[in-house]
Design an enzyme around this catalytic site. Structure first.
Site, short mmCIF file in Angstrom:
data_model
loop_
_atom_site.label_atom_id
_atom_site.label_comp_id
_atom_site.label_asym_id
_atom_site.label_seq_id
_atom_site.Cartn_x
_atom_site.Cartn_y
_atom_site.Cartn_z
N GLU A 73 -4.33 -9.92 3.47
CA GLU A 73 -5.20 -9.59 4.60
C GLU A 73 -6.40 -10.52 4.77
O GLU A 73 -6.85 -10.78 5.89
CB GLU A 73 -5.70 -8.14 4.49
CG GLU A 73 -4.65 -7.10 4.83
CD GLU A 73 -3.69 -6.80 3.69
OE1 GLU A 73 -3.79 -7.45 2.62
OE2 GLU A 73 -2.83 -5.92 3.87
N GLU A 81 0.82 -1.21 0.00
CA GLU A 81 0.00 0.00 0.00
C GLU A 81 0.86 1.26 0.00
O GLU A 81 0.51 2.26 -0.63
CB GLU A 81 -0.94 -0.03 1.21
CG GLU A 81 -1.98 -1.13 1.06
CD GLU A 81 -2.80 -1.37 2.32
OE1 GLU A 81 -2.20 -1.79 3.33
OE2 GLU A 81 -4.01 -1.14 2.31
#
Lengths: 267, 80
Positions: free
Chosen positions: A145, A125
């Site tokens: 995730e 990210e």
């Protein structure tokens, strides 16, 4: 502050490019310490931007660019807490890291992520906020995730959607698989591939090139082609917090943190 | 398409060379985590090198529970 040496990261200006080096062992896990130092960096950006035209983010850790969020800190910080308190703490962290990511995304500089090795979760990210991703041949990307019962929380999905086709985003997100640099270039995520150990050198050459152009023109071009999806970013925090309150997440984090076997980074 | 034996041999050669383990100490049914002395991050490094070498994409979920060279070779062979 033109030069900074912290515990998790450092920066200096070299030939008009700010070089932000991540150096927290073992693989630049992003927890409260890194967040605090990133906030110091973004607070210094207006001053730095007066003397620089580019920003290069890279890692000095052998294992890679960043393994993502500090799951051990997240687990230990929320274990045994009242759910509402744990979610409040996570929300505060997410809002702060989103502040950092949004400031980097909008920086009036040409930003370059020079990545190698593990570029997972929050590390991925962080790379995605940059204008250009230059990847070492051995770089590997992943949004793991969902294995923990969560979604990426540092702005990953909106920024991945900004850059890639939705079908590819669904594959990467819903399988949680990691993928190599050839795939990353094929899908349009990585624009330049460097030989092993050469990503920073290639990033410096690129930073030197972008420094030849008028800065206001470069900023206008960047703003035109790289809108920041603020509404989706806010929605991501809400979804993450809703999911974080579920018992399955604490169990997923516990399994990861307590895993002493050789395979915590494999699905 | 290369034979399974050829694929297996190339995997063993690459692993021995990169992780600096004598080739003769590696065999098809070895647990590669143990015989190479690697952790999961290094296993991902090995996977990346194998993908480049064989010019394939091998999703890491296909390696779930795989720890010996022969099964690894089978997974790669299926992608060639």
């Amino acid at each position: 502050m033109n030069v900074f040496k912290g515990q998790a990261l450092s920066w200096q200006i070299v030939n008009g490019a700010i070089e932000l080096a991540l150096h927290r062992e073992p693989c630049n896990e992003i927890g409260s310490l890194t967040l605090e130092e990133l906030e110091t960096f973004t607070a210094s950006l207006p001053e730095l931007a007066r003397e620089a035209h580019a920003l290069i983010i890279h890692s000095t850790q052998k294992a890679g660019f960043s393994a993502g969020a500090d799951l051990r800190e997240l687990y230990e910080g929320s274990r045994g807490m009242e759910k509402n308190d744990a979610v409040r703490g996570v929300r505060e962290f997410l809002e702060r890291i989103h502040g950092v990511m949004n400031a980097l995304d909008a920086a009036p500089l040409t930003t370059i992520a020079a990545v190698h090795g593990v570029t997972f979760g929050g590390g991925f990210e962080l790379a995605l906020v940059c204008d250009i991703i230059i990847a070492d041949r051995m770089a590997r990307f992943c949004f793991p995730e969902l294995r923990l019962g969560l979604i990426p929380g540092f702005g990953g999905i909106p920024r991945l959607k900004r850059d890639l086709g939705n079908a590819v985003v669904r594959d990467l997100l819903l399988t949680g698989r990691s993928f190599n640099v050839m795939k990353a270039q094929q899908i349009g995520l990585v624009s330049q591939i460097a030989a092993e150990g050469e990503a920073l050198r290639v990033a410096r050459a690129t930073a030197s090139q972008v420094g030849k152009f008028d800065r206001q023109t470069a900023i206008a071009a960047k703003q035109f082609v790289k809108p920041i999806p603020y509404e989706e970013l806010k929605r991501e925090i809400e979804i993450f917090c809703d999911l974080f309150s579920r018992p399955a997440v604490e169990e997923g984090l516990r399994k990861f943190v307590e895993n002493e076997g050789p395979a915590p980074y494999l699905p | 398409m290369p034979t399974m034996d050829h694929t297996l041999d190339e995997i063993l050669n690459l692993a021995a060379s990169h992780f600096k383990v004598p080739r003769e100490k590696l065999s098809a049914d070895d647990d590669f985590f143990k015989s190479l002395g690697i952790d999961s991050l290094q296993a991902l490094d090995l996977l990346t090198r194998l993908e480049h070498h064989f010019r394939i994409e091998l999703p890491d979920y296909e390696l779930q529970g795989v720890s010996d060279f022969r099964t690894l070779a089978n997974r790669i062979q299926a992608r060639l």
